[in-house]
Design an enzyme around this catalytic site. Structure first.
Site, PDB file in Angstrom:
ATOM      1  N   THR A  87      39.466  70.727  -3.389  1.00  0.00           N
ATOM      2  CA  THR A  87      40.381  71.653  -4.069  1.00  0.00           C
ATOM      3  C   THR A  87      40.328  72.968  -3.307  1.00  0.00           C
ATOM      4  O   THR A  87      39.280  73.622  -3.278  1.00  0.00           O
ATOM      5  CB  THR A  87      39.948  71.877  -5.530  1.00  0.00           C
ATOM      6  OG1 THR A  87      39.879  70.616  -6.178  1.00  0.00           O
ATOM      7  CG2 THR A  87      40.952  72.760  -6.256  1.00  0.00           C
ATOM      8  N   LYS A 162      47.494  70.281  -8.652  1.00  0.00           N
ATOM      9  CA  LYS A 162      46.123  70.404  -9.164  1.00  0.00           C
ATOM     10  C   LYS A 162      45.910  71.753  -9.870  1.00  0.00           C
ATOM     11  O   LYS A 162      45.380  71.813 -10.982  1.00  0.00           O
ATOM     12  CB  LYS A 162      45.150  70.245  -7.992  1.00  0.00           C
ATOM     13  CG  LYS A 162      43.721  70.635  -8.252  1.00  0.00           C
ATOM     14  CD  LYS A 162      42.916  69.511  -8.827  1.00  0.00           C
ATOM     15  CE  LYS A 162      41.531  69.966  -9.234  1.00  0.00           C
ATOM     16  NZ  LYS A 162      40.789  68.977  -9.951  1.00  0.00           N
ATOM     17  N   LYS A 237      36.861  78.704 -10.390  1.00  0.00           N
ATOM     18  CA  LYS A 237      37.384  78.510  -9.023  1.00  0.00           C
ATOM     19  C   LYS A 237      38.862  78.110  -9.073  1.00  0.00           C
ATOM     20  O   LYS A 237      39.699  78.690  -8.380  1.00  0.00           O
ATOM     21  CB  LYS A 237      36.570  77.418  -8.309  1.00  0.00           C
ATOM     22  CG  LYS A 237      37.163  76.999  -6.969  1.00  0.00           C
ATOM     23  CD  LYS A 237      36.500  75.787  -6.345  1.00  0.00           C
ATOM     24  CE  LYS A 237      37.316  75.343  -5.129  1.00  0.00           C
ATOM     25  NZ  LYS A 237      36.750  74.200  -4.430  1.00  0.00           N
TER      26      LYS A 237
HETATM   27  P1  NAD Z   1      29.459  69.791  -3.554  1.00  0.00           P
HETATM   28  O1  NAD Z   1      29.056  71.198  -3.306  1.00  0.00           O
HETATM   29  O2  NAD Z   1      28.546  68.889  -4.319  1.00  0.00           O
HETATM   30  O3  NAD Z   1      29.776  69.065  -2.139  1.00  0.00           O
HETATM   31  C1  NAD Z   1      30.311  69.710  -1.018  1.00  0.00           C
HETATM   32  C2  NAD Z   1      29.580  69.185   0.218  1.00  0.00           C
HETATM   33  O4  NAD Z   1      30.185  69.724   1.372  1.00  0.00           O
HETATM   34  C3  NAD Z   1      28.092  69.570   0.236  1.00  0.00           C
HETATM   35  O5  NAD Z   1      27.288  68.408   0.318  1.00  0.00           O
HETATM   36  C4  NAD Z   1      27.973  70.427   1.495  1.00  0.00           C
HETATM   37  O6  NAD Z   1      26.746  70.265   2.176  1.00  0.00           O
HETATM   38  C5  NAD Z   1      29.137  69.901   2.308  1.00  0.00           C
HETATM   39  N1  NAD Z   1      29.514  70.808   3.383  1.00  0.00           N
HETATM   40  C6  NAD Z   1      29.548  72.166   3.362  1.00  0.00           C
HETATM   41  N2  NAD Z   1      29.925  72.619   4.580  1.00  0.00           N
HETATM   42  C7  NAD Z   1      30.147  71.532   5.362  1.00  0.00           C
HETATM   43  C8  NAD Z   1      30.536  71.348   6.720  1.00  0.00           C
HETATM   44  N3  NAD Z   1      30.810  72.384   7.507  1.00  0.00           N
HETATM   45  N4  NAD Z   1      30.642  70.080   7.176  1.00  0.00           N
HETATM   46  C9  NAD Z   1      30.391  69.017   6.384  1.00  0.00           C
HETATM   47  N5  NAD Z   1      30.010  69.128   5.096  1.00  0.00           N
HETATM   48  C10 NAD Z   1      29.881  70.373   4.596  1.00  0.00           C
HETATM   49  O7  NAD Z   1      30.893  69.873  -4.265  1.00  0.00           O
HETATM   50  P2  NAD Z   1      31.658  68.695  -5.062  1.00  0.00           P
HETATM   51  O8  NAD Z   1      31.378  68.836  -6.513  1.00  0.00           O
HETATM   52  O9  NAD Z   1      31.422  67.396  -4.357  1.00  0.00           O
HETATM   53  O10 NAD Z   1      33.168  69.188  -4.860  1.00  0.00           O
HETATM   54  C11 NAD Z   1      33.866  69.003  -3.642  1.00  0.00           C
HETATM   55  C12 NAD Z   1      35.297  69.442  -3.831  1.00  0.00           C
HETATM   56  O11 NAD Z   1      35.910  68.681  -4.877  1.00  0.00           O
HETATM   57  C13 NAD Z   1      35.455  70.914  -4.221  1.00  0.00           C
HETATM   58  O12 NAD Z   1      36.559  71.439  -3.545  1.00  0.00           O
HETATM   59  C14 NAD Z   1      35.672  70.856  -5.717  1.00  0.00           C
HETATM   60  O13 NAD Z   1      36.428  71.952  -6.195  1.00  0.00           O
HETATM   61  C15 NAD Z   1      36.449  69.546  -5.860  1.00  0.00           C
HETATM   62  N6  NAD Z   1      36.333  68.901  -7.173  1.00  0.00           N
HETATM   63  C16 NAD Z   1      35.119  68.794  -7.775  1.00  0.00           C
HETATM   64  C17 NAD Z   1      35.035  68.169  -9.016  1.00  0.00           C
HETATM   65  C18 NAD Z   1      33.703  68.023  -9.713  1.00  0.00           C
HETATM   66  O14 NAD Z   1      33.695  67.681 -10.907  1.00  0.00           O
HETATM   67  N7  NAD Z   1      32.584  68.241  -9.046  1.00  0.00           N
HETATM   68  C19 NAD Z   1      36.182  67.643  -9.622  1.00  0.00           C
HETATM   69  C20 NAD Z   1      37.405  67.737  -8.953  1.00  0.00           C
HETATM   70  C21 NAD Z   1      37.467  68.370  -7.717  1.00  0.00           C
END
Ligand code: NAD
Length: 293
Positions: A87, A162, A237
């Site tokens: 997102t 979204k 966010k």
């Molecule tokens: P998270 O923080 O658990 O995962 C993000 C991952 O990206 C981490 O493991 C981090 O190490 C990795 N990362 C950071 N920089 C990086 C790089 N340069 N190269 C490779 N990897 C890198 O977050 P999440 O909960 O998995 O969410 C991910 C996305 O999905 C976000 O944009 C969030 O808004 C969206 N989202 C989350 C949810 C939820 O319920 N968690 C629901 C819908 C959408």
């Protein structure tokens, strides 16, 4: 298909695991997170992208997406599809897609709803922006990771869908919570309010499926001490992204703007960080009418 998967956090890890389980060859990269079962660890994001028919990213925000895209796009073979499921802001989604298309790739923005539970169960909903050919190429992967993929339009349309959805969700949560708090002050039983509203014109997904009042309606995070669920800081966010987009597009969104401010206070000043976004109800319970607005 050979797939590069970049960003294996809470959401990315189970999504990548489901692709591997379905028989795809998945190479993953994340600087900190461990590799999920069935996913080969690549040393860099570019290495994960080499020879892949599709690269999927699941990253925290637009700035990181820009950095990852700059590294990955030159490593991808012509005709492959760069598909971002994070997102992020609409502008970043469009800019990254333009960069991929200029490099001879397909490009999609495909944010999801359904949370961690949906990612694990393979029941996410994908909201997708990009051209028809790229969408058709990645659709079989959406079908593994999710139960529905809606092609919303050109690049950025997925992110637009979204943030519009989540702006409605945030505003509706606040309206539902303040109504419960008003009912309390009026001596109206919460269960009775639920019984009426859930079958009247005030009904919503928040009231009917995710009721913020403990012990009322179907089981929800309110019943387990407001443990998320969908964390308040993730709602903040998404509301901030909606206001960034509204600013860019010169759209008047007063309710979204106020919702963003109330979630900012909840997260930054009122102990809401790490709690489910329905913890807005105990916030209202404690408060009295503000005379200053
Ligand atoms: P998270 O923080 O658990 O995962 C993000 C991952 O990206 C981490 O493991 C981090 O190490 C990795 N990362 C950071 N920089 C990086 C790089 N340069 N190269 C490779 N990897 C890198 O977050 P999440 O909960 O998995 O969410 C991910 C996305 O999905 C976000 O944009 C969030 O808004 C969206 N989202 C989350 C949810 C939820 O319920 N968690 C629901 C819908 C959408």
């Amino acid at each position: 298909m050979k797939i590069g998967f970049i960003g294996l956090g809470n959401m990315g890890a189970p999504m990548a695991a489901n692709l591997a389980k379905a028989g795809h060859e998945v190479a993953g990269f994340d600087p900190v997170a461990p590799m999920p079962e069935g996913v080969r660890k690549a040393k860099t994001a570019a290495e994960a992208a080499m020879g892949a028919g599709a690269v999927i990213t699941m990253l925290p925000d637009g700035a990181i997406l820009h950095r990852v895209a700059a590294e990955v796009i030159p490593a991808m073979p012509p005709g492959a599809v760069f598909c971002d499921c994070s997102t992020v802001d609409v502008e970043s989604a469009r800019a990254v897609a333009a960069r991929a298309v200029a490099a001879g790739l397909g490009a999609l923005d495909a944010p999801v709803s359904g949370g961690i539970g949906g990612a694990e169960a393979g029941t996410l909903t994908f909201m997708v922006g990009g051209d028809d050919a790229a969408f058709a190429g990645v659709k079989p992967l959406f079908d593994i990771m999710g139960q529905k993929a809606v092609h919303c339009g050109a690049s950025g349309a997925g992110q637009a869908a979204k943030i519009c959805n989540n702006m409605i969700l945030g505003v509706t949560m606040i309206a539902t919570c303040e109504a419960f708090a008003l009912a309390d002050r009026l001596g109206l039983d919460r269960q009775k309010l639920f019984d009426v509203v859930s079958t009247s014109s005030g009904y919503s997904w928040v009231m009917n499926a995710y009721c913020p009042a403990p012990g009322v309606g179907p089981k929800s995070p309110a019943d387990t001490g407001y443990k998320p669920g969908f964390a308040a800081e993730l709602m903040l966010k998404d509301l901030n992204l909606s206001q960034q987009a509204a600013q860019m597009a010169d759209a008047d969104t007063p309710m979204g703007q106020l919702a963003a401010e109330l979630y900012r206070r909840l997260v930054e000043e009122e102990g809401g960080r790490g709690m489910d976004f329905s913890v807005m109800l105990p916030r209202f319970e404690k408060r009295r009418r503000s005379r200053t607005g």
